[in-house]
Design a protein around this motif. Structure first.
Motif, mmCIF file in Angstrom:
data_model
loop_
_atom_site.group_PDB
_atom_site.id
_atom_site.type_symbol
_atom_site.label_atom_id
_atom_site.label_comp_id
_atom_site.label_asym_id
_atom_site.label_seq_id
_atom_site.Cartn_x
_atom_site.Cartn_y
_atom_site.Cartn_z
ATOM 1 N N LYS A 37 0.847 -1.192 0.000
ATOM 2 C CA LYS A 37 0.000 0.000 0.000
ATOM 3 C C LYS A 37 0.881 1.239 0.000
ATOM 4 N N GLU A 38 1.146 1.735 -1.178
ATOM 5 C CA GLU A 38 1.937 2.949 -1.350
ATOM 6 C C GLU A 38 1.286 3.817 -2.422
ATOM 7 N N ASN A 39 1.658 5.090 -2.428
ATOM 8 C CA ASN A 39 1.174 5.972 -3.487
ATOM 9 C C ASN A 39 1.762 5.580 -4.833
ATOM 10 N N LYS A 40 2.965 5.036 -4.799
ATOM 11 C CA LYS A 40 3.616 4.594 -6.033
ATOM 12 C C LYS A 40 2.938 3.330 -6.547
ATOM 13 N N LYS A 41 2.672 3.301 -7.855
ATOM 14 C CA LYS A 41 2.063 2.131 -8.457
ATOM 15 C C LYS A 41 3.134 1.152 -8.886
ATOM 16 N N HIS A 42 2.966 -0.109 -8.488
ATOM 17 C CA HIS A 42 3.949 -1.140 -8.793
ATOM 18 C C HIS A 42 3.428 -2.047 -9.907
ATOM 19 N N ASP A 43 4.304 -2.406 -10.806
ATOM 20 C CA ASP A 43 3.955 -3.357 -11.850
ATOM 21 C C ASP A 43 4.080 -4.777 -11.294
ATOM 22 N N ASN A 55 -1.059 -7.865 -5.145
ATOM 23 C CA ASN A 55 -2.152 -6.893 -5.079
ATOM 24 C C ASN A 55 -3.465 -7.390 -5.684
#
Length: 486
Positions: free
Chosen positions: A228-234, A281
């Motif tokens: 859960k971060e603001n950065k989107k992970h692939d 996710n």
């Protein structure tokens, strides 16, 4: 979709009611200190609430009251209250003297059935050669008005015939044990600690049949990694990082990145045959894990019935989505739908009756808490396990309209197909309870669809004729295989 204000008024009385645990008496998803393995660093650390169920004092049993719609039974009495501990299960001897019972959830008054919600199947004819024509009063009646078997809180109450006894024997031999779950949980906690070296705010969930109560001794384990971060992970990038990490871990081997629609990292516990599938996710997997667990423990018959159905489907080669047949998740939904749509339902729609507990946009941190607010369901349907298995096969062999209907466990009914891309030209339509897509979309070849229908029809005819589980399953072979996992 489900407004939070739609919570039934009756629910407030059960805010702290007991709910069957998934395994150990305390299963804590609280990601705290690094020393405790479950850890989660980041700005303003958030913490999961403890995922615990505690024993509560039992109220006195009410006096039995006969209800005119209840089936006639001899030596019947009112259900008594007891806690349910599904992972402390002692060997039952159906044919012998009284034995330690599987305890039951504390009975609660079910929510009122809404008059505008029609239950599918209420007008269908009984199956030929099998008396499935239960009376059709309102299915949800006050639990004090239900006559139930003498040993309602053990599977013996639902093993009144040889077929049912065989199902109980298979269930007891094959069901996941507390030691199996503890082994998976140990691996989860070690992995989470190591993963947090790369992703400090990561949380790792055990999901699927390992956590929903529907697993076998031989079941692999599913995991979901949440960051859960603001950065989107692939997803592929994250799983590639984990693949490199896992190759350095002494307790993991045979890592393989599978680039499917939902990418997974597959690996094994070193030196064993315990296999894991880790996704990233895929929050719907966490949501449906806790929904299915709520259904799994709503009635003692659910877990044995689903286990036997899955073994039947595996034996007949119709339980492999990668080969164009049914996933285990789809099979479970098929069983739940059948049980919801009987004239006297064995199950309700939990999502409709308790929308706050299964709110599809609930923060993922709170999902494990939702089912704790759902009281156990009390059904007036007292069919044996064998009757339910035969009815399940007969329903999909002779009654259900595959070409015209969509199965919805969310609504406890089958609704007509429309012309949307989700359902159009699909052989089997089963709604995912949260995302509302088609979980049976893997069945895209007519030859596979025909094979699935044929297995239902053939097994139904055989089982109806001989009433012996061995006629559709190699019972002893399956039991021996599962027992070897001990």
């Amino acid at each position: 979709m489900f407004p939070r204000s739609a919570l039934p008024r009756e629910l407030s009385a059960f805010r702290h009611g007991p709910y069957p645990p998934p395994g150990p008496q305390t299963y804590n998803y609280n990601h705290g200190s690094r020393a405790a393995v479950n850890n989660f660093h980041g700005p303003g650390p958030q913490r999961f609430p403890p995922y615990e169920w505690k024993e509560r004092p039992l109220p006195p049993a009410p006096r039995p009251v006969h209800h005119p719609y209840a089936p006639n039974m001899t030596n019947s009495r009112k259900r008594q209250n007891s806690e349910y501990s599904p992972n402390v299960v002692k060997r039952q001897r159906i044919e012998s003297h009284p034995h330690p019972s599987l305890a039951s959830p504390l009975p609660r008054t079910p929510p009122p059935r809404h008059p505008d919600r029609a239950v599918a199947g209420s007008s269908r004819p009984p199956f030929v050669g099998h008396n499935h024509s239960f009376p059709s009063p309102p299915a949800l009646i006050h639990p004090q008005g239900i006559d139930v078997p003498e040993n309602f809180n053990s599977l013996q109450a639902y093993a009144r015939d040889e077929l049912s006894c065989q199902m109980v024997e298979m269930f007891e031999a094959c069901q996941q044990q507390a030691s199996d779950l503890a082994r998976k949980e140990l691996c989860r906690t070690r992995l989470q600690d190591d993963i947090q070296g790369q992703y400090p705010v990561a949380r790792l969930y055990l999901t699927g049949s390992s956590m929903n109560g529907l697993g076998c001794r031989s079941s692999d384990a599913d995991m979901c990694l949440i960051i859960k971060e603001n950065k989107k992970h692939d997803p592929i990038s994250v799983l590639s990082v984990l693949q490199r990490l896992f190759k350095s871990l002494p307790y993991v081997e045979r890592t393989q990145l599978i680039r499917a629609k939902v990418p997974i990292l597959r690996f094994r516990e070193r030196g064993s045959d315990l296999e894991f599938d880790l996704n990233f996710n895929n929050t719907v997997g966490i949501r449906n894990t806790f929904l299915l667990r709520s259904y799994a423990f709503a009635d003692l018959r659910i877990r044995p019935l689903i286990l036997v159905v899955k073994k039947w489907a595996q034996h007949n080669h119709i339980n492999d989505a990668s080969k164009g047949t049914l996933s285990s998740y789809t099979l479970v939904l098929l069983v739940l739908h059948y049980l919801q749509t009987l004239n006297e339902p064995v199950l309700p729609s939990l999502q409709m009756d308790y929308p706050d507990s299964f709110f599809p946009l609930m923060d993922i941190d709170m999902v494990p808490e939702g089912p704790k607010h759902v009281p156990p369901y009390i059904s007036s349907n007292q069919s044996s396990l064998g009757e339910l298995l035969l009815g399940f096969l007969g329903y999909y062999a002779t009654v259900f309209s595959w070409d015209r209907k969509v199965i919805s466990v969310r609504e406890a009914k089958a609704f007509p197909k429309n012309n949307s891309p989700t359902w159009r030209n699909k052989f089997i339509c089963v709604e995912e309870p949260f995302e509302r897509n088609n979980v049976a979309r893997a069945v895209h070849e007519k030859i596979k669809f025909d094979a699935i229908k044929a297995e239902f029809a053939v097994s139904y005819r055989i089982l109806e004729d001989v009433q012996d589980l061995n006629s559709i399953l190699p019972v002893r072979e399956i039991i021996n295989k599962e027992s070897s996992r001990r």
